[in-house]
Design an enzyme around this catalytic site. Structure first.
Site, PDB file in Angstrom:
ATOM      1  N   TYR A 195      53.568  38.160 -41.425  1.00 50.90           N
ATOM      2  CA  TYR A 195      53.826  37.556 -40.119  1.00 50.90           C
ATOM      3  C   TYR A 195      53.472  38.504 -38.975  1.00 50.90           C
ATOM      4  CZ  TYR A 195      55.990  33.763 -42.666  1.00 50.90           C
ATOM      5  OH  TYR A 195      56.182  32.699 -43.513  1.00 50.90           O
ATOM      6  N   GLU A 196      54.225  39.577 -38.827  1.00 51.73           N
ATOM      7  CA  GLU A 196      53.948  40.522 -37.750  1.00 51.73           C
ATOM      8  C   GLU A 196      53.937  41.942 -38.308  1.00 51.73           C
ATOM      9  OE1 GLU A 196      55.131  38.766 -33.449  1.00 51.73           O
ATOM     10  OE2 GLU A 196      56.778  39.706 -34.559  1.00 51.73           O
ATOM     11  N   GLN A 197      52.766  42.470 -38.516  1.00 50.63           N
ATOM     12  CA  GLN A 197      52.593  43.826 -39.017  1.00 50.63           C
ATOM     13  C   GLN A 197      51.740  44.597 -38.011  1.00 50.63           C
ATOM     14  OE1 GLN A 197      50.620  46.231 -42.804  1.00 50.63           O
ATOM     15  NE2 GLN A 197      50.768  44.010 -42.878  1.00 50.63           N
TER      16      GLN A 197
END
Length: 533
Positions: free
Chosen positions: A371-373
């Site tokens: 998702y959010e890296q």
């Protein structure tokens, strides 16, 4: 006599090359999978030197891959030119495991290669690897693989039964898909038939497809028909390009490409390939190559005969390839340098900003998040290289915050040298590694923590074929940290393996903050220096 083209022409992770010519310029679109923005398009006038010209899928209305699995996302784009516009058709694959793929196909267009590219028009979800063919009567045709989930093909173990033929359907920008799709080709006995492209010449429709899977049995198969909807007869040799029967050939895994003709009538065919290390590991991923071809008896053949892809092929003129050079970035501008990408999200401001003096990463979810890296990285394009970065400002308050330099393939294939915090030592260096642990993604910690002072830290990595070594310095000479690590696992074949690993090795700057407080890390410098090809 023309100088030779040296393959691969697009080194490093650049698979599934779709090529088209507009005037004297050639364009190649390649797959980007979960890396954002989507699709790489390179431009050349000589087939030797290629420049990255754009990544057209660059906003949320076109592409949102949050939640897409590793090696999902953008598969096998097809780039074409007709009606004074560029057309790009592509798949967004939302699932990789199990029997299903959930593959959604779209088309965008633009008046020039640099855009503006339109919002997507949805086509269908029959399967992946779509293409768009513009016939000389003005009609447009959509081709796509039909995926059969009622089969024994599961995850990274492809079976021919799932590759249920190539569908053809007329398409109009105003009317959409017209009529019902028709299966026009089931493939050869090699199976795993995908990646269709049509080419028309002398009243014949030529269909090239990828077969054998994208591993070491890969091949380009050709067929032809007098009518666009068949029946299609196989090429006398079945396969136009393949190295499947030559395990020691320098260019392996050759397949999935497209025909292009020059302004003066010469014919070439692109294909993907890999240059594996001993033991068959491909950290550079699947790269783009091109072969010179000739027509005989209304069939296409490699100019040198046989089916094996050549490393050197005749070019168009006297152009010399540009030598590899060291690339230095100081992050003092307002735009991310073009070689860098991030993962999945169309909202990069959540991950990073350019402050005018630094690239500031905001720590988000863990390494390998879908998702959010907060990873900003570039492709590994050489088997031997050194990369350096300066982490100028980062003060972690807990071991749950880290920032540093990573070599990365996906969530179960990475090495990461990070500044973090240790309860006893305070600010420290730590080494985290996941050397192919699939499906668990279990990390290892190959080195003891090293206490460091506050302030900037320089970090570096040297990759030499199968080995990699991290280094650091802080107001002193470079010092190694940890043991020599296995670079082979940061490859297509590492961990889960080639049939579920479709990208390539990256190197870049990474930060995470699993507390949720968004601790920032500033990087002021990054360099990449090839030490061989």
């Amino acid at each position: 006599m023309p100088l030779m083209i040296r393959n691969p022409i697009l080194p490093g992770f650049n698979p599934d090359p779709s090529i088209c010519r507009v005037g004297d310029e050639f364009y190649i679109a390649t797959s980007t999978f979960e890396w954002y923005p989507g699709v790489q398009i390179h431009r050349s006038t000589d087939l030797v030197n290629w420049d990255l010209t754009c990544r057209p899928l660059n906003r949320a209305s076109q592409l949102d891959m949050r939640g897409n699995p590793d090696s999902g996302g953008i598969w096998a784009p097809c780039l074409s030119y007709a009606d004074e516009r560029f057309w790009l058709i592509y798949t967004d694959v939302k699932r990789l495991d199990g029997n299903f793929k959930d593959a959604h196909n779209y088309v965008v267009s633009a008046p020039s290669i640099g855009g503006p590219w339109s919002d997507p028009i949805y086509l269908s979800s029959h399967g992946f690897d779509p293409s768009l063919f513009h016939d000389d009567d003005g009609r447009k045709w959509y081709l796509v693989l039909q995926w059969n989930h009622v089969s024994s093909s599961v995850g990274g173990k492809p079976e021919t039964s799932a590759f249920d033929g190539i569908l053809l359907q007329e398409w109009s920008e105003t009317r959409g898909l017209i009529g019902r799709p028709k299966k026009i080709f089931s493939g050869s006995s090699l199976g795993l038939t995908e990646g269709p492209h049509l080419h028309k010449r002398n009243g014949w429709y030529y269909l090239t497809v990828a077969e054998g899977g994208t591993g070491y049995q890969h091949a380009i198969t050709m067929a032809r028909a007098r009518s666009i909807d068949g029946p299609y007869e196989l090429h006398p040799a079945t396969h136009l390009i393949t190295a499947k029967d030559n395990a020691d050939w320098p260019l392996q895994r050759a397949g999935h490409g497209q025909i292009v003709e020059t302004a003066d009538g010469r014919t070439y065919h692109t294909h993907l390939c890999s240059r594996p290390l001993p033991g068959r590991y491909s950290p550079l991923g699947r790269e783009t190559a091109i072969q010179k071809c000739v027509w005989r008896d209304d069939w296409l053949y490699l100019a040198d005969g046989g089916q094996l892809p050549q490393a050197d092929v005749p070019g168009l003129g006297e152009t010399i390839a540009k030598p590899p050079q060291k690339l230095e970035r100081t992050f003092d501008g307002t735009e991310l340098p073009p070689e860098f990408q991030w993962l999945r999200t169309p909202f990069p401001e959540r991950l990073f900003t350019l402050t005018g003096t630094a690239l500031r990463l905001t720590g988000r979810e863990s390494i390998g998040s879908w998702y959010e890296q907060s990873l900003v990285a570039r492709r590994q394009e050489h088997l031997h290289y050194r990369a350096e970065t300066t982490l100028s400002a980062f003060e972690p308050e807990t071991y749950q915050q880290a920032a540093g330099l990573a070599t990365y393939y996906n969530r179960h294939k990475f090495h990461f040298l990070a500044v973090s915090r240790n309860r006893e030592l305070g600010r420290c260096l730590t080494l985290m590694s996941c050397p192919g642990s699939w499906p668990d993604g279990r990390m290892e910690f190959p080195a003891e923590h090293i206490a460091i002072d506050g302030g900037p830290v320089d970090l570096a990595v040297e990759v030499n074929g199968t080995d990699q070594q991290f280094f650091w310095r802080q107001a002193s000479d470079w010092r190694s940290i940890g043991p020599t690590l296995d670079a082979r696992v940061i490859s297509d074949e590492g961990g889960r393996g080639e049939h579920a690993s479709f990208t390539g090795a990256f190197v870049g700057m990474l930060a995470f903050d699993v507390t949720g407080s968004g601790r920032t890390a500033d990087f002021t410098h990054f360099s990449y220096e090839p030490e061989g090809t």
